[in-house]
Design an enzyme around this catalytic site. Structure first.
Site, mmCIF file in Angstrom:
data_model
loop_
_atom_site.group_PDB
_atom_site.id
_atom_site.type_symbol
_atom_site.label_atom_id
_atom_site.label_comp_id
_atom_site.label_asym_id
_atom_site.label_seq_id
_atom_site.Cartn_x
_atom_site.Cartn_y
_atom_site.Cartn_z
ATOM 1 C CE LYS A 40 11.872 84.056 61.474
ATOM 2 N NZ LYS A 40 12.675 83.494 60.418
ATOM 3 C CE LYS A 48 13.536 69.639 63.746
ATOM 4 N NZ LYS A 48 12.090 69.868 63.719
ATOM 5 C CE LYS A 54 11.541 73.626 53.718
ATOM 6 N NZ LYS A 54 10.318 74.409 53.611
#
Ligand code: TRP
Length: 353
Positions: free
Chosen positions: A134, A216, A219
């Site tokens: 992050k 993968k 979202k």
């Protein structure tokens, strides 16, 4: 049974819900409220939650406080929470069977988070790989909430004195930290929190890859190669027809490349067994036609997603029902959380009356 697993209090409650659940193992899992749910979430997590709802005492919540680390627009928060709730319920999660709630409806969670923060060290939090990621991704917003994310996650779990937590690989380190924090609390104040373990779904869990063969389903990235539960029939058809394939097998029984294997995995989940078997035979005999194969998969996938999408859309419009569901979930969660926070307060010495 270890000391920590024994109920500290005899909860004498008339509530049918609590009584019926006292003998079942306690499971907690948090659902992120950001982004749209996709097939990877469905087959990787939600489907397993649904299988767990009868056998375990499940606390599933929308992690809305966690989402604040990235400062979402206040006017979007409710719709994100309602959408993820609706999509989970439409997928089969039953708010009567599990406690399905919003994290922010359970004030005992931030209370325990505060208590745990006193036992957690800055240095250990700075070393967490997800935190370091992050810092790299958003150097302009390295807030304390981001740093203490694992502490809030530990509070989410420990507040119910849960023993099992179904999470993906990426969350295992956070869970290890929750175990450490529980042990630290126990050794300082007395045995109270069980050390929560990763709940592994059976080995049959398949990874759902992105349809373009790159990583993968996601979202937020790879949106054209990810099938969302909110995608309409035509969008699903288009995405599947564009899925990566190749020239086809050149010799019988060839090992499938992962992007072809992925399409077969998807077909296995949504098509009739004999349909999948026929296409598999065609592959093994080198007579597969990917166009026909994908057409079949596209139709079956569209038919599979349609009732989930339609139910979720209906539910999202029905704010009254969603509010009722949240209220019921909050009641169940607080029945457990209030007893446990009381126990923690007493052990710490916050016991004035
Ligand atoms: N951190 C989890 C994720 O990103 C979500 C989460 C928050 C969670 N609190 C939790 C998962 C407690 C399990 C238990 O997916």
């Amino acid at each position: 049974m270890s000391q920590a697993n024994k109920p500290l209090f005899n909860i004498v409650s008339s509530e049918h819900y609590l009584c019926g659940l006292m003998s079942k193992e306690i499971v907690v899992s948090g659902i992120r409220s950001t982004g749209h749910l996709h097939l990877g979430n469905y087959f990787g997590a939600i489907q397993h939650y649904i299988k767990m709802q009868d056998a375990y005492n499940c606390y599933f919540f929308v992690a809305d406080y966690h989402s604040l680390t990235t400062h979402p627009d206040p006017k979007d928060l409710k719709s994100s929470v309602f959408r993820v709730l609706a999509e989970n319920i439409a997928s089969g999660l039953d708010p009567e069977k599990v406690a399905l709630y919003a994290q922010s409806d359970v004030p005992e969670i931030p209370e325990l988070y505060l208590m745990l923060n006193m036992l957690v060290y800055k240095g250990e939090l700075e070393k967490v790989p997800t935190f370091k990621d992050k810092v790299r991704q958003q150097p302009e917003n390295v807030n304390a909430g981001l740093l203490t994310y694992p502490v809030l996650m530990a509070a989410d779990i420990l507040i119910h004195r849960a023993v099992k937590v179904p999470v993906g690989k990426d969350q295992e380190q956070h869970l290890e930290m929750a175990r450490n924090f529980a042990a630290r609390f126990n050794s300082r104040y007395g045995d109270f929190f069980p050390e929560p373990q990763v709940f592994r779904f059976s080995d049959e869990t398949v990874k759902i890859l992105s349809l373009d063969g790159n990583g993968k389903m996601s979202k937020s990235e790879n949106v054209n190669a990810t099938i969302y539960l909110s995608d309409d029939d035509d969008t699903i058809r288009k995405k599947i027809m564009k899925a990566k394939t190749d020239q086809g097998p050149t010799e019988p029984n060839m090992v499938m490349p992962d992007y072809i294997q992925n399409l077969f995995s998807l077909m296995q989940m949504v098509s009739a067994p004999d349909v999948t078997a026929t296409h598999r035979d065609n592959y093994n005999n080198c007579v597969i036609r990917y166009g026909d194969f994908k057409k079949q998969l596209a139709e079956d996938m569209a038919a599979f997603v349609k009732p989930i999408r339609e139910h979720a859309t209906e539910l999202q419009k029905d704010h009254d029902s969603l509010r009722k569901i949240l209220k019921l979930g909050a009641e169940k969660a607080r029945a457990s959380a209030s007893v446990n926070i009381e126990g923690a307060r007493k052990l710490i010495g916050i016991n004035y009356y």
